[in-house]
Design a protein around this motif. Structure first.
Motif, PDB file in Angstrom:
ATOM      1  N   TYR A 285       0.798  -1.215   0.000  1.00  0.00           N
ATOM      2  CA  TYR A 285       0.000   0.000   0.000  1.00  0.00           C
ATOM      3  C   TYR A 285       0.837   1.274   0.000  1.00  0.00           C
ATOM      4  CZ  TYR A 285      -3.660  -3.302   1.238  1.00  0.00           C
ATOM      5  OH  TYR A 285      -4.534  -4.363   1.243  1.00  0.00           O
ATOM      6  N   VAL A 286       2.158   1.142  -0.007  1.00  0.00           N
ATOM      7  CA  VAL A 286       3.028   2.323   0.052  1.00  0.00           C
ATOM      8  C   VAL A 286       3.887   2.412  -1.204  1.00  0.00           C
ATOM      9  CG1 VAL A 286       3.120   2.004   2.554  1.00  0.00           C
ATOM     10  CG2 VAL A 286       5.051   1.245   1.151  1.00  0.00           C
ATOM     11  N   THR A 287       4.454   3.582  -1.406  1.00  0.00           N
ATOM     12  CA  THR A 287       5.461   3.769  -2.452  1.00  0.00           C
ATOM     13  C   THR A 287       6.830   3.550  -1.821  1.00  0.00           C
ATOM     14  OG1 THR A 287       4.102   5.405  -3.618  1.00  0.00           O
ATOM     15  CG2 THR A 287       6.458   5.351  -4.142  1.00  0.00           C
ATOM     16  N   ALA A 288       7.494   2.461  -2.212  1.00  0.00           N
ATOM     17  CA  ALA A 288       8.828   2.158  -1.712  1.00  0.00           C
ATOM     18  C   ALA A 288       9.844   2.954  -2.520  1.00  0.00           C
ATOM     19  CB  ALA A 288       9.109   0.662  -1.835  1.00  0.00           C
ATOM     20  N   VAL A 289      10.695   3.707  -1.819  1.00  0.00           N
ATOM     21  CA  VAL A 289      11.601   4.648  -2.483  1.00  0.00           C
ATOM     22  C   VAL A 289      13.052   4.206  -2.322  1.00  0.00           C
ATOM     23  CG1 VAL A 289      12.267   7.055  -2.732  1.00  0.00           C
ATOM     24  CG2 VAL A 289       9.948   6.485  -1.948  1.00  0.00           C
ATOM     25  N   GLY A 290      13.688   3.899  -3.454  1.00  0.00           N
ATOM     26  CA  GLY A 290      15.091   3.531  -3.472  1.00  0.00           C
ATOM     27  C   GLY A 290      15.982   4.748  -3.551  1.00  0.00           C
ATOM     28  N   GLY A 291      17.302   4.511  -3.632  1.00  0.00           N
ATOM     29  CA  GLY A 291      18.248   5.614  -3.596  1.00  0.00           C
ATOM     30  C   GLY A 291      19.262   5.582  -4.713  1.00  0.00           C
ATOM     31  N   THR A 292      19.664   6.766  -5.151  1.00  0.00           N
ATOM     32  CA  THR A 292      20.645   6.912  -6.231  1.00  0.00           C
ATOM     33  C   THR A 292      21.811   7.789  -5.798  1.00  0.00           C
ATOM     34  OG1 THR A 292      19.675   8.932  -7.174  1.00  0.00           O
ATOM     35  CG2 THR A 292      18.773   6.808  -7.933  1.00  0.00           C
ATOM     36  N   ALA A 293      22.867   7.742  -6.590  1.00  0.00           N
ATOM     37  CA  ALA A 293      23.951   8.725  -6.529  1.00  0.00           C
ATOM     38  C   ALA A 293      23.658   9.743  -7.626  1.00  0.00           C
ATOM     39  CB  ALA A 293      25.293   8.051  -6.758  1.00  0.00           C
ATOM     40  N   LEU A 294      23.591  11.016  -7.265  1.00  0.00           N
ATOM     41  CA  LEU A 294      23.205  12.090  -8.185  1.00  0.00           C
ATOM     42  C   LEU A 294      24.384  13.009  -8.420  1.00  0.00           C
ATOM     43  CD1 LEU A 294      20.909  13.792  -9.635  1.00  0.00           C
ATOM     44  CD2 LEU A 294      20.676  14.980  -7.438  1.00  0.00           C
ATOM     45  N   ASP A 342       9.717   1.086  -5.959  1.00  0.00           N
ATOM     46  CA  ASP A 342       8.829   1.600  -7.007  1.00  0.00           C
ATOM     47  C   ASP A 342       9.477   2.735  -7.793  1.00  0.00           C
ATOM     48  OD1 ASP A 342       6.577  -0.081  -6.254  1.00  0.00           O
ATOM     49  OD2 ASP A 342       6.435   1.183  -4.475  1.00  0.00           O
ATOM     50  N   VAL A 343      10.063   3.684  -7.097  1.00  0.00           N
ATOM     51  CA  VAL A 343      10.781   4.816  -7.696  1.00  0.00           C
ATOM     52  C   VAL A 343      11.984   5.112  -6.808  1.00  0.00           C
ATOM     53  CG1 VAL A 343       8.823   5.872  -8.902  1.00  0.00           C
ATOM     54  CG2 VAL A 343       9.268   6.436  -6.483  1.00  0.00           C
ATOM     55  N   SER A 344      12.726   6.153  -7.139  1.00  0.00           N
ATOM     56  CA  SER A 344      13.922   6.469  -6.360  1.00  0.00           C
ATOM     57  C   SER A 344      14.262   7.949  -6.469  1.00  0.00           C
ATOM     58  CB  SER A 344      15.108   5.611  -6.830  1.00  0.00           C
ATOM     59  OG  SER A 344      15.277   5.715  -8.232  1.00  0.00           O
ATOM     60  N   ALA A 345      15.236   8.359  -5.651  1.00  0.00           N
ATOM     61  CA  ALA A 345      15.784   9.721  -5.685  1.00  0.00           C
ATOM     62  C   ALA A 345      17.131   9.670  -4.984  1.00  0.00           C
ATOM     63  CB  ALA A 345      14.833  10.716  -5.009  1.00  0.00           C
ATOM     64  N   VAL A 346      17.808  10.793  -4.937  1.00  0.00           N
ATOM     65  CA  VAL A 346      19.158  10.837  -4.391  1.00  0.00           C
ATOM     66  C   VAL A 346      19.208  10.326  -2.948  1.00  0.00           C
ATOM     67  CG1 VAL A 346      18.910  13.251  -3.670  1.00  0.00           C
ATOM     68  CG2 VAL A 346      21.191  12.276  -4.023  1.00  0.00           C
ATOM     69  N   GLY A 391      -9.925   6.706  -4.149  1.00  0.00           N
ATOM     70  CA  GLY A 391      -9.825   5.255  -4.004  1.00  0.00           C
ATOM     71  C   GLY A 391      -8.497   4.694  -4.470  1.00  0.00           C
ATOM     72  N   ASP A 392      -7.561   5.563  -4.791  1.00  0.00           N
ATOM     73  CA  ASP A 392      -6.285   5.125  -5.376  1.00  0.00           C
ATOM     74  C   ASP A 392      -5.234   4.803  -4.320  1.00  0.00           C
ATOM     75  OD1 ASP A 392      -7.518   5.747  -7.743  1.00  0.00           O
ATOM     76  OD2 ASP A 392      -6.251   7.479  -8.201  1.00  0.00           O
ATOM     77  N   TYR A 393      -4.329   3.914  -4.707  1.00  0.00           N
ATOM     78  CA  TYR A 393      -3.081   3.731  -3.981  1.00  0.00           C
ATOM     79  C   TYR A 393      -1.999   4.314  -4.881  1.00  0.00           C
ATOM     80  CZ  TYR A 393      -5.769   0.806  -0.872  1.00  0.00           C
ATOM     81  OH  TYR A 393      -6.719   0.371   0.019  1.00  0.00           O
ATOM     82  N   PRO A 394      -1.520   5.504  -4.562  1.00  0.00           N
ATOM     83  CA  PRO A 394      -0.634   6.248  -5.473  1.00  0.00           C
ATOM     84  C   PRO A 394       0.663   5.543  -5.835  1.00  0.00           C
ATOM     85  CG  PRO A 394      -1.603   7.727  -3.877  1.00  0.00           C
ATOM     86  CD  PRO A 394      -1.939   6.344  -3.418  1.00  0.00           C
TER      87      PRO A 394
END
Length: 449
Positions: A285-294, A342-346, A391-394
């Motif tokens: 039910y959550v957005t799992a956020v990974g990590g990058t080197a930017l 699901d997605v990522s950021a620095v 009703g969405d799970y973003p």
């Protein structure tokens, strides 16, 4: 609203877009266990001159909250830089022609990590950050109290020219997990660093958003989950969580009790120990956020990213859940259950972000990394994108934009070893992969239904 960022490394001279982890006995995932680790601050911008300082390696240590106080508590996912020359400093040196200075172990007089305009530019958010977010509330869920949270946030926002966000103007609220503004948890200097990081990143990405800091009385799943429920009950449509621990057979119960909130974007850091699933990032039910080197780059985007990986025990989390059911929008075939991320950021400390903190440490500027940085960044992007469908799970939204220009596909790097038959779970590739999901934001289009 002003968007000018002092000392920002815009080398190209452009403003493009201006709970207990499972059962009480479950083993916890610790972010580095407080040992200093070294890594090169990889940036494609050549440092000015050939100074020794410019080539100094970045060193960092896990924040104290990465080692829970008590059995059954979750760990925060953040690191604080203790020395060396960060990517921000190298980029600034290239811009000014002055030698980069080595980051002191104590607080610095000014920022040594990326600031709001850098993050907005890197992720195509400059225009959205200037015009969107008014009236939206991002909830930051952490454990224990940071007595200086509002004052430190004011320092950060003032330095970067962001409008004030205080209790007096209605922008900032600090409450306990029960909603009280007066009966707050015990203070904790380790979690205070985490809270400063989270508040500053939410501000950096969505400067016009209101911010609600919800402090759980301890770092257990029950208390942190209760804080999530309180944030949602009070109207927050975006909830950032920068903590995690090992999975357990109780996770499906925790999912329903704490993290199942349709119409709310709940972001969770994927973890800082490299390949391996954590909870609550594993919740479907959550957005799992990974990590990058930017790093800055001479390419058309102006930035480049790879999987954050320092060693076999430090890097972005990812993996295949042992317990959580696969959501309908995930179609990868190498994992029968929920895949992270699901997605990522620095998140790489060597390419880290600037934070102002004063509680329990020397007051001043620090550079932070860890997926504790990427989770509130993505919460801010959801807030810029607008209120989710009721009703969405973003978490599903980025999958609807898969393979489009709305996401920066991260195709290099890995965070550990995994099965050769499902190597994408730990190795970046074109399209979806575990460490970075579908990639990093390029504007807000991938974060709206």
């Amino acid at each position: 609203m002003r968007t000018t960022t002092p000392d920002s490394p815009h080398i190209r001279g452009r403003w493009r877009r201006a709970g207990a982890a499972g059962a009480a006995t479950a083993a916890l995932l610790f972010a580095g266990l407080g040992t200093a680790t070294q890594a090169d601050a990889t940036t494609t911008a050549a440092p000015a001159a050939s100074s020794k300082a410019a080539s100094a390696k970045v060193t960092w240590a896990a924040t104290p909250c990465a080692t829970p106080k008590h059995k059954g508590e979750l760990a925060c996912d953040s690191f604080r830089v203790t020395g060396g020359t960060t990517a921000f400093q190298k980029a600034r040196a290239a811009e000014t022609g002055k030698a980069a200075k080595v980051t002191p172990k104590a607080a610095a007089a000014g920022p040594t990590g990326f600031g709001p305009s850098d993050l907005q530019d890197a992720y195509g958010l400059t225009s959205a950050a200037a015009s969107n977010g008014s009236g939206e509330t991002i909830a930051i869920v952490d454990a224990y109290d940071d007595p200086n949270a509002e004052a430190d946030l004011a320092k950060y926002r003032s330095y970067y020219g962001l409008d004030a966000c205080t209790t007096s103007n209605g922008c900032f609220t600090k409450i306990s997990q029960t909603g009280s503004t007066t009966s707050l948890p015990a203070a904790d200097s380790g979690w205070a660093e985490e809270e400063s990081l989270d508040l500053d990143m939410a501000s950096a990405v969505c400067p016009q958003c209101n911010i609600m800091l919800v402090e759980a009385k301890s770092a257990t799943t029950a208390n942190l989950g209760t804080a999530v429920n309180e944030a949602v009950a009070l109207g927050a449509k975006y909830v950032s969580n920068s903590y995690g621990g090992s999975e357990s057979s109780s996770d499906s119960t925790y999912d329903t009790k704490y993290y199942k909130h349709p119409g709310v974007a709940i972001t969770v850091s994927a973890g800082d120990e490299g390949y391996g699933a954590e909870y609550p990032a594993a919740s479907r039910y959550v957005t799992a956020v990974g990590g990058t080197a930017l790093s800055t780059s001479s390419n058309s985007r102006g930035w480049t990213e790879s999987v954050w990986n320092t060693s076999s025990t430090e890097g972005t989390g990812s993996g295949c859940s042992s317990y959580d059911t696969k959501p309908s929008w995930q179609t990868d075939t190498g994992c029968a259950k929920r895949t992270i991320a699901d997605v990522s950021a620095v998140a790489d400390p060597a390419t880290g972000v600037s934070v102002y903190d004063s509680y329990g440490v020397t007051a001043g500027w620090y550079t932070f990394g860890g997926t504790s940085a990427s989770a509130p960044i993505i919460a801010g992007v959801y807030a810029l994108a607008g209120t989710p469908g009721s009703g969405d799970y973003p978490a599903e939204y980025p999958y609807e934009s898969a393979g489009t220009s709305a996401l920066n596909d991260v195709t290099s790097g890995s965070n550990g070893s995994c099965s050769s038959s499902a190597s994408y779970l730990c190795t970046a590739r074109s399209g979806y992969d575990g460490p970075t999901g579908w990639g990093t934001p390029e504007g807000t289009d991938a974060f709206t239904g």
